[in-house]
Design an enzyme around this catalytic site. Structure first.
Site, mmCIF file in Angstrom:
data_model
loop_
_atom_site.group_PDB
_atom_site.id
_atom_site.type_symbol
_atom_site.label_atom_id
_atom_site.label_comp_id
_atom_site.label_asym_id
_atom_site.label_seq_id
_atom_site.Cartn_x
_atom_site.Cartn_y
_atom_site.Cartn_z
ATOM 1 N N TYR A 158 35.110 44.010 41.523
ATOM 2 C CA TYR A 158 35.090 45.355 40.941
ATOM 3 C C TYR A 158 36.507 45.901 40.925
ATOM 4 C CZ TYR A 158 34.344 50.279 40.129
ATOM 5 O OH TYR A 158 34.407 51.531 39.583
ATOM 6 N N GLU A 169 37.153 51.234 34.149
ATOM 7 C CA GLU A 169 36.480 50.357 35.101
ATOM 8 C C GLU A 169 36.216 48.976 34.503
ATOM 9 O OE1 GLU A 169 32.817 51.786 37.520
ATOM 10 O OE2 GLU A 169 31.992 50.593 35.881
#
Ligand code: GDP
Ligand code: MN
Length: 380
Positions: A101, A189
């Site tokens: 992530y 993201e």
């Protein structure tokens, strides 16, 4: 404003972030053609503005063009968390060894953009934060210096990356940071950023949220807005120039001023009910704006009482009172309502409402209690 995965990834790619080859389809036949051009295994991905598409069945692998067509047939038109899938992204499938992530948000407490990273990517970061908070790395970035190489290298090490992956990661982290800054984003993201079987980093998913107040500086980004995928009430509110956030409660709130709107929500909660929305109709709002706001509030089937809280400064209470009555001519409803008007011309305003048998109160506490009683079915 949220961007789709395909839009976010194309922006990231302009900043040197590697993304899979792929294209967008709106029909199964198009998906088949794209898969044919790409060759090999593909992944067909619903383009809706919510997370967790994978779990909802909106991300599927296909071995050949015929399978891609069949899978696209299933995904297009699917309902994911209340949104209809109108487009799919057909990407070359990645051979995934690890999922990382990597995201950037603004941390208002430290007045800086902050990288959030985890070697346990793929799943939603909120879940990692809850179940395994130690697996999350936070790295504030000095906005004047930007993301510098040594910081990016440290982050790569902390994520457990080694060898050739480190330089690839530095390029990606710096690219993502620049994309975030240049777009006036509030979120950028990559989840997951994957390590492939060939030992390469690849951004398999992408998401951006842009700061609405800065969109005027980015007509190219504004043009990416997908109205089909937006919440209907938020679109109408934007067109009418209202600040509106839909919530889950039962009391519709119509207020002039953002601070007053928040105080109104607090007091509704204080008296034991939940606000259905945040709504700031702004200063000097006239009947048309009040009517638009009322339509938006009443379109929510959960709303069973409406609380008007108006502070008259430049806005005159008598004008707002007339606005409410005019709006009610236009928007017929049986939902009970109460108004609290204070400030400029408050007596005139209350007299206008009284003449029309519209309940009003002098203090916010009183008005909120009336609204809560109305919402709970009693007559105030
Ligand atoms: P999200 O569920 O909306 O976050 O959608 P993602 O694009 O992140 O996909 C969800 C999951 O599907 C990823 O975490 C991967 O595990 C898997 N996935 C996505 N793309 C690929 C791919 O190209 N190959 C493989 N093997 N899995 C993929
Ligand atoms: Mn994802």
């Amino acid at each position: 404003m949220k961007l789709h995965e395909y839009q976010s990834k194309r922006i990231f790619a302009q900043y040197g972030v590697p993304i899979p080859n792929g294209d967008v389809a709106t029909t199964p036949a198009e998906a088949k053609a794209i898969a044919g051009k790409l060759g090999g295994r593909v992944v067909v991905k619903s383009q809706v503005l919510v997370g967790g598409r994978g779990k909802a069945g909106g991300v599927k692998l296909a071995n050949d063009p015929a399978e891609a067509e069949a899978v696209a047939q299933k995904i297009l038109g699917m309902d994911i968390k209340g949104l209809t899938v109108e487009k799919v992204l057909v990407d070359e499938a990645a051979d995934i060894q690890q999922e990382i992530y990597l995201g950037i948000v603004i941390d208002r407490a430290v007045h800086k953009p902050v990288f959030i990273a985890s070697s346990e990517g793929g799943v939603e970061i909120e879940v990692v934060a809850k179940e395994n908070p130690d697996a999350i790395i936070r790295l504030p970035v000095d906005p004047l210096l930007g993301m510098v190489d040594f910081q990016a290298r440290n982050l790569a090490f902390d994520l457990g990356l080694r060898g050739k992956l480190i330089n690839q990661f530095v390029k990606i982290a710096k690219g993502l940071y620049q994309a975030f800054v240049d777009s006036d984003a509030s979120l950028a993201e990559i989840n997951p950023l994957v390590v492939t079987g060939e030992g390469k980093l690849l951004a398999v998913d992408g998401k951006m949220v842009l700061d609405d107040s800065a969109l005027y500086r980015h007509p190219n980004l504004e043009a990416m807005r997908d109205v089909q995928e937006e919440d209907e009430s938020e679109r109408i509110a934007r067109d009418a120039g209202l600040s509106f956030v839909k919530l889950d409660g039962e009391i519709g709130c119509m207020v002039n001023g953002a601070g007053l709107a928040m105080a109104t929500m607090d007091i509704v909660k204080h008296y034991g009910a939940e606000p259905a929305n945040f709504l700031d109709i702004g200063g000097g709002a006239k009947a048309d704006k009040v009517a638009a706001a009322l339509r938006i509030i009443l379109a929510d089937p959960k709303v069973n009482a409406v609380l008007f809280n108006i502070f008259g400064g430049i806005t005159r209470c008598d004008e707002v009172a007339n606005g409410i009555l005019e709006a009610l001519q236009e928007v017929k409803t049986d939902i009970p309502m109460v108004a609290r008007l204070v400030g400029t011309n408050e007596e005139e305003g209350r007299a206008i409402l009284q003449a029309a048998n519209f309940p009003s109160a002098q203090s916010l506490g009183e008005a909120a209690q009336m609204a809560v009683a109305m919402a709970k079915g009693g007559q105030a």
